[in-house]
Scaffold this active site. Sequence first.
Site, mmCIF file in Angstrom:
data_model
loop_
_atom_site.group_PDB
_atom_site.id
_atom_site.type_symbol
_atom_site.label_atom_id
_atom_site.label_comp_id
_atom_site.label_asym_id
_atom_site.label_seq_id
_atom_site.Cartn_x
_atom_site.Cartn_y
_atom_site.Cartn_z
ATOM 1 N N SER A 151 11.042 -6.172 -4.586
ATOM 2 C CA SER A 151 10.537 -5.388 -5.718
ATOM 3 C C SER A 151 11.627 -4.440 -6.183
ATOM 4 C CB SER A 151 9.308 -4.583 -5.281
ATOM 5 O OG SER A 151 8.960 -3.605 -6.243
ATOM 6 N N TYR B 20 5.341 1.644 0.610
ATOM 7 C CA TYR B 20 5.589 0.378 -0.078
ATOM 8 C C TYR B 20 7.087 0.185 -0.317
ATOM 9 C CZ TYR B 20 5.542 -3.188 -3.737
ATOM 10 O OH TYR B 20 5.774 -4.322 -4.479
#
Length: 248
Positions: free
Chosen positions: A145, A158
């Site tokens: 990501s 995250y």
Amino acid sequence: MTSTASTTARVAVVTGASSGIGEATARALAADGYRVALLARRADRIKALAEDLDNGSIAITADVTDRDSLVAAAQRVADDLGGADVLVNNAGVMLLGPFAADQRADYRHMVEVNLLGAITATEVFLDQLKARAGERGTDIINISSVAGRTARAGNGVYAATKWGVNGWSESLRQELLPDVRVTLVEPGVVATELPDHITHGETRKGVQELYDHAEVTAADVAEVIAFALSRPRHLAINEILLRPAGQA
């Protein structure tokens, strides 16, 4: 179902194949002639997808946090498809929210799925990838990501999992070259169901609004993955960062 796939077709294993980038990647690779082993927990979705592809692809219920289920999946891939040429580590969760003790179950789950899940799946399938590398080369695609590059308030754990994926991917790339290529893909905002699992109400609302207006689709990301896999073996695309054109 009668398979239309050649017995010499390349085989791709895709984790998290029941939706989003995983499903789109399975469709893109099937269109390129791959037989796909669709791995996910949601058996009904991957079964329907395998039937829709109708090319010899198979659905395998598996959880990347359960090594035994991955070992069983690898055996099924070996028995039914001859082994893996490509592993796409796509399974992931994005459980955002302020850092607080009552979020600790979410933190642990992200580490177990996003980071340890990818590591375990790779460890389990690595023998197959190495064994088939000599024939025509094999590939590992790790879905990370933009959060693996830039941490923001509310996404700390995250981001930590994605930074972990990035660092591990680079080390793995150096260990496995030249026969097993490792490509890291870092999407920005993509129209998927990732926000659906956020448990912190205010955060979920804000993230959902952002994702509702996402211009990049899972199919866009899948097209990039298929492109990287299609490059000649002397060329390795090590890292791909992609965002919507308007994302800061």
